[in-house]
Design a protein around this motif. Structure first.
Motif, PDB file in Angstrom:
ATOM      1  N   PRO A   9       8.151   1.326   2.583  1.00  0.00           N
ATOM      2  CA  PRO A   9       9.364   1.614   3.125  1.00  0.00           C
ATOM      3  C   PRO A   9      10.140   1.306   1.751  1.00  0.00           C
ATOM      4  CG  PRO A   9       8.475  -0.499   3.978  1.00  0.00           C
ATOM      5  CD  PRO A   9       7.910  -0.015   4.193  1.00  0.00           C
ATOM      6  N   GLY A  10      11.563   1.586   1.681  1.00  0.00           N
ATOM      7  CA  GLY A  10      12.318   1.212  -0.108  1.00  0.00           C
ATOM      8  C   GLY A  10      13.535   0.465  -0.001  1.00  0.00           C
ATOM      9  N   LEU A  11      13.726  -0.122   1.775  1.00  0.00           N
ATOM     10  CA  LEU A  11      14.564  -0.575   1.619  1.00  0.00           C
ATOM     11  C   LEU A  11      13.606  -1.532   2.752  1.00  0.00           C
ATOM     12  CD1 LEU A  11      17.969  -1.341   1.490  1.00  0.00           C
ATOM     13  CD2 LEU A  11      17.969  -0.114   3.662  1.00  0.00           C
ATOM     14  N   VAL A  12      14.577  -3.176   2.638  1.00  0.00           N
ATOM     15  CA  VAL A  12      13.076  -4.477   3.080  1.00  0.00           C
ATOM     16  C   VAL A  12      15.154  -5.972   3.338  1.00  0.00           C
ATOM     17  CG1 VAL A  12      11.843  -6.243   2.849  1.00  0.00           C
ATOM     18  CG2 VAL A  12      11.566  -3.759   1.884  1.00  0.00           C
ATOM     19  N   LYS A  13      15.395  -5.811   4.286  1.00  0.00           N
ATOM     20  CA  LYS A  13      16.161  -7.448   4.586  1.00  0.00           C
ATOM     21  C   LYS A  13      15.791  -8.219   3.638  1.00  0.00           C
ATOM     22  CE  LYS A  13      17.626  -5.415   8.683  1.00  0.00           C
ATOM     23  NZ  LYS A  13      18.023  -3.623   8.934  1.00  0.00           N
ATOM     24  N   PRO A  14      16.757  -8.820   3.429  1.00  0.00           N
ATOM     25  CA  PRO A  14      16.664 -10.229   2.780  1.00  0.00           C
ATOM     26  C   PRO A  14      16.010 -11.317   3.940  1.00  0.00           C
ATOM     27  CG  PRO A  14      18.809  -9.827   2.451  1.00  0.00           C
ATOM     28  CD  PRO A  14      18.205  -8.712   3.150  1.00  0.00           C
ATOM     29  N   SER A  15      15.060 -12.095   3.446  1.00  0.00           N
ATOM     30  CA  SER A  15      13.817 -12.949   4.244  1.00  0.00           C
ATOM     31  C   SER A  15      12.585 -11.986   5.332  1.00  0.00           C
ATOM     32  CB  SER A  15      14.837 -13.806   5.330  1.00  0.00           C
ATOM     33  OG  SER A  15      15.030 -12.997   6.741  1.00  0.00           O
ATOM     34  N   GLU A  16      12.836 -10.939   4.931  1.00  0.00           N
ATOM     35  CA  GLU A  16      11.590  -9.709   5.350  1.00  0.00           C
ATOM     36  C   GLU A  16      10.312 -10.280   4.475  1.00  0.00           C
ATOM     37  OE1 GLU A  16      14.104  -8.340   8.627  1.00  0.00           O
ATOM     38  OE2 GLU A  16      12.877  -6.610   7.847  1.00  0.00           O
ATOM     39  N   THR A  17       9.354  -9.081   4.528  1.00  0.00           N
ATOM     40  CA  THR A  17       8.460  -8.870   3.799  1.00  0.00           C
ATOM     41  C   THR A  17       8.380  -7.775   3.383  1.00  0.00           C
ATOM     42  OG1 THR A  17       6.989 -10.656   5.340  1.00  0.00           O
ATOM     43  CG2 THR A  17       5.613  -8.701   4.730  1.00  0.00           C
ATOM     44  N   LEU A  18       7.763  -7.211   1.765  1.00  0.00           N
ATOM     45  CA  LEU A  18       7.492  -6.475   1.558  1.00  0.00           C
ATOM     46  C   LEU A  18       6.327  -6.007   1.579  1.00  0.00           C
ATOM     47  CD1 LEU A  18       9.349  -5.132  -2.448  1.00  0.00           C
ATOM     48  CD2 LEU A  18       6.811  -4.871  -1.871  1.00  0.00           C
ATOM     49  N   SER A  19       5.948  -4.404   1.954  1.00  0.00           N
ATOM     50  CA  SER A  19       4.787  -4.224   2.304  1.00  0.00           C
ATOM     51  C   SER A  19       4.131  -2.872   1.307  1.00  0.00           C
ATOM     52  CB  SER A  19       4.377  -4.331   4.041  1.00  0.00           C
ATOM     53  OG  SER A  19       4.366  -5.174   4.290  1.00  0.00           O
ATOM     54  N   LEU A  20       4.073  -2.798   0.706  1.00  0.00           N
ATOM     55  CA  LEU A  20       3.762  -1.226  -0.250  1.00  0.00           C
ATOM     56  C   LEU A  20       1.751  -0.878  -0.371  1.00  0.00           C
ATOM     57  CD1 LEU A  20       5.448  -1.580  -2.827  1.00  0.00           C
ATOM     58  CD2 LEU A  20       6.432  -0.560  -1.389  1.00  0.00           C
ATOM     59  N   THR A  21       1.369   0.310   0.117  1.00  0.00           N
ATOM     60  CA  THR A  21      -0.072   0.471   0.550  1.00  0.00           C
ATOM     61  C   THR A  21      -0.028   1.723  -1.546  1.00  0.00           C
ATOM     62  OG1 THR A  21       0.087   0.129   1.975  1.00  0.00           O
ATOM     63  CG2 THR A  21      -1.954   1.929   1.226  1.00  0.00           C
ATOM     64  N   CYS A  22      -1.109   1.991  -2.296  1.00  0.00           N
ATOM     65  CA  CYS A  22      -1.657   1.802  -3.169  1.00  0.00           C
ATOM     66  C   CYS A  22      -3.026   3.165  -3.067  1.00  0.00           C
ATOM     67  CB  CYS A  22      -1.807   1.568  -4.208  1.00  0.00           C
ATOM     68  SG  CYS A  22      -2.014   2.317  -5.979  1.00  0.00           S
ATOM     69  N   THR A  23      -2.670   4.183  -2.614  1.00  0.00           N
ATOM     70  CA  THR A  23      -4.074   4.726  -2.122  1.00  0.00           C
ATOM     71  C   THR A  23      -4.808   5.944  -3.527  1.00  0.00           C
ATOM     72  OG1 THR A  23      -2.899   5.715  -0.306  1.00  0.00           O
ATOM     73  CG2 THR A  23      -4.600   7.151  -0.789  1.00  0.00           C
ATOM     74  N   VAL A  24      -5.839   5.476  -3.717  1.00  0.00           N
ATOM     75  CA  VAL A  24      -6.455   6.394  -4.880  1.00  0.00           C
ATOM     76  C   VAL A  24      -7.567   7.148  -4.360  1.00  0.00           C
ATOM     77  CG1 VAL A  24      -8.387   5.884  -6.298  1.00  0.00           C
ATOM     78  CG2 VAL A  24      -6.940   3.710  -5.280  1.00  0.00           C
ATOM     79  N   SER A  25      -7.522   8.077  -5.082  1.00  0.00           N
ATOM     80  CA  SER A  25      -7.773   9.272  -5.112  1.00  0.00           C
ATOM     81  C   SER A  25      -8.297  10.150  -6.315  1.00  0.00           C
ATOM     82  CB  SER A  25      -6.815  10.778  -4.834  1.00  0.00           C
ATOM     83  OG  SER A  25      -5.798  10.596  -5.585  1.00  0.00           O
ATOM     84  N   GLY A  26      -9.686  10.409  -6.071  1.00  0.00           N
ATOM     85  CA  GLY A  26     -10.509  11.405  -7.980  1.00  0.00           C
ATOM     86  C   GLY A  26     -10.812  10.220  -7.965  1.00  0.00           C
ATOM     87  N   GLY A  27     -11.174   8.795  -7.289  1.00  0.00           N
ATOM     88  CA  GLY A  27     -12.568   7.597  -7.539  1.00  0.00           C
ATOM     89  C   GLY A  27     -12.209   6.594  -6.966  1.00  0.00           C
ATOM     90  N   SER A  28     -12.792   5.639  -6.863  1.00  0.00           N
ATOM     91  CA  SER A  28     -13.378   4.991  -5.661  1.00  0.00           C
ATOM     92  C   SER A  28     -12.488   3.579  -5.746  1.00  0.00           C
ATOM     93  CB  SER A  28     -14.796   4.417  -5.091  1.00  0.00           C
ATOM     94  OG  SER A  28     -14.892   3.768  -5.125  1.00  0.00           O
ATOM     95  N   VAL A  29     -12.378   2.998  -5.074  1.00  0.00           N
ATOM     96  CA  VAL A  29     -11.583   1.739  -5.256  1.00  0.00           C
ATOM     97  C   VAL A  29     -12.423   0.573  -5.636  1.00  0.00           C
ATOM     98  CG1 VAL A  29      -9.524   1.910  -3.775  1.00  0.00           C
ATOM     99  CG2 VAL A  29     -11.414   0.240  -2.973  1.00  0.00           C
ATOM    100  N   SER A  30     -14.043   0.695  -5.283  1.00  0.00           N
ATOM    101  CA  SER A  30     -15.032  -0.060  -5.453  1.00  0.00           C
ATOM    102  C   SER A  30     -15.679  -0.397  -6.948  1.00  0.00           C
ATOM    103  CB  SER A  30     -16.088  -0.016  -4.826  1.00  0.00           C
ATOM    104  OG  SER A  30     -16.230  -0.199  -3.066  1.00  0.00           O
ATOM    105  N   GLY A  31     -15.054  -1.211  -7.615  1.00  0.00           N
ATOM    106  CA  GLY A  31     -16.344  -1.609  -9.323  1.00  0.00           C
ATOM    107  C   GLY A  31     -14.863  -1.987 -10.288  1.00  0.00           C
ATOM    108  N   TYR A  32     -13.501  -1.305  -9.536  1.00  0.00           N
ATOM    109  CA  TYR A  32     -12.559  -1.893 -10.331  1.00  0.00           C
ATOM    110  C   TYR A  32     -11.197  -2.592  -9.943  1.00  0.00           C
ATOM    111  CZ  TYR A  32     -14.096   2.509 -12.504  1.00  0.00           C
ATOM    112  OH  TYR A  32     -14.626   3.636 -13.209  1.00  0.00           O
ATOM    113  N   TYR A  33     -10.970  -3.304 -10.951  1.00  0.00           N
ATOM    114  CA  TYR A  33      -9.690  -4.381 -10.290  1.00  0.00           C
ATOM    115  C   TYR A  33      -8.341  -3.640 -10.331  1.00  0.00           C
ATOM    116  CZ  TYR A  33     -11.957  -8.765 -11.280  1.00  0.00           C
ATOM    117  OH  TYR A  33     -12.948 -10.237 -11.139  1.00  0.00           O
ATOM    118  N   TRP A  34      -7.678  -3.679  -8.818  1.00  0.00           N
ATOM    119  CA  TRP A  34      -6.558  -3.395  -9.035  1.00  0.00           C
ATOM    120  C   TRP A  34      -5.031  -4.297  -8.983  1.00  0.00           C
ATOM    121  CZ3 TRP A  34      -7.449   2.000  -9.250  1.00  0.00           C
ATOM    122  CH2 TRP A  34      -8.515   2.471  -8.646  1.00  0.00           C
ATOM    123  N   SER A  35      -4.192  -3.443  -9.756  1.00  0.00           N
ATOM    124  CA  SER A  35      -3.119  -5.058  -9.960  1.00  0.00           C
ATOM    125  C   SER A  35      -1.831  -3.998  -9.442  1.00  0.00           C
ATOM    126  CB  SER A  35      -2.632  -4.543 -11.571  1.00  0.00           C
ATOM    127  OG  SER A  35      -3.554  -5.574 -11.970  1.00  0.00           O
TER     128      SER A  35
END
Lengths: 117, 109
Positions: A9-35
């Protein structure tokens, strides 16, 4: 070519929880640190934390942040609780090299999150 | 926390000129863990230099990095029109593990 894409979501209300996801393509999430890194006009670029099998956080945000990884979906996620206007920022997901996790070679395009009622 | 101070805040130069950007750390930075990024409006930062002096993949050789300890610099030997942007230094390995400098804007004079 590794590509990262933030979503959430691009808009979050104060005091609530911001939740974001990063989708990886062209490689695996395994074997690396993700920041997660955020950018504001006031504070510039701020590293939030990193995750692989475990997670490390910026002490300034540690009490409110949880990072996780879903290998089956090739995604990793950010949750930031009790948000305020100060958490309004462009949020980026990023990955470094396998041998130097903090040299961020791959970045998502960024997602603007506004905290407002 | 390792604080990175970049100077100058803004550099006004003409295409073809040489740009030298400075990054000073409040504590010693392991050279292997000092990087430079370029950012253009609306885009994510782009890794230019890692390990203080190694160019990232695809970065032209007009970009070079140097320094050690607490003083680092990024040099652009001859500015091209596409080089006008904001540049950040960044370190990792301290506590918190990652910090960024405040940036230097390179603008067209």
């Amino acid at each position: 070519q590794v590509q990262l894409q933030e979503s959430g979501p691009g808009l979050v209300k104060p005091s609530e929880t911001l939740s974001l996801t990063c989708t990886v393509s062209g490689g695996s999430v395994s074997g690396y640190y993700w920041s997660w890194i955020r950018q504001t006009g006031a504070k510039g670029l701020e590293w939030i934390g990193r995750t692989d099998d475990s997670s490390n956080y910026n002490p300034s945000l540690r009490s409110r942040v949880t990072l996780s990884r879903d290998v089956s979906k090739n995604q990793f996620s950010l949750k930031l609780t009790s948000v305020t206007a100060a958490d309004t920022a462009v949020y980026y997901c990023a990955r470094g090299y396998s041998t130097s996790w903090g040299d961020f070679e791959y970045w998502g395009q960024g997602i603007l999150v506004i905290v407002s009622s | 926390e390792i604080v990175l101070t970049q100077s100058p805040g803004t550099l006004s130069l003409s295409p073809g000129e040489r740009a030298t950007l400075s990054c000073r750390a409040s504590q010693r930075v392991v050279s292997s863990y000092l990087a430079w990024y370029q950012q253009k409006p609306g885009q994510a930062p782009r890794l230019l230099i890692y390990g203080a002096s190694s160019r990232a993949t695809g970065i032209p050789d007009r970009f070079s990095g140097s320094g050690s300890g607490t003083d680092f610099s990024l040099t652009i030997s001859r500015l091209e029109p596409e080089d006008f942007a904001v540049y950040y230094c960044q370190q990792y390995g301290g506590s918190p593990p990652v910090t960024f400098g405040g940036g230097t804007r390179v603008e067209i004079k």
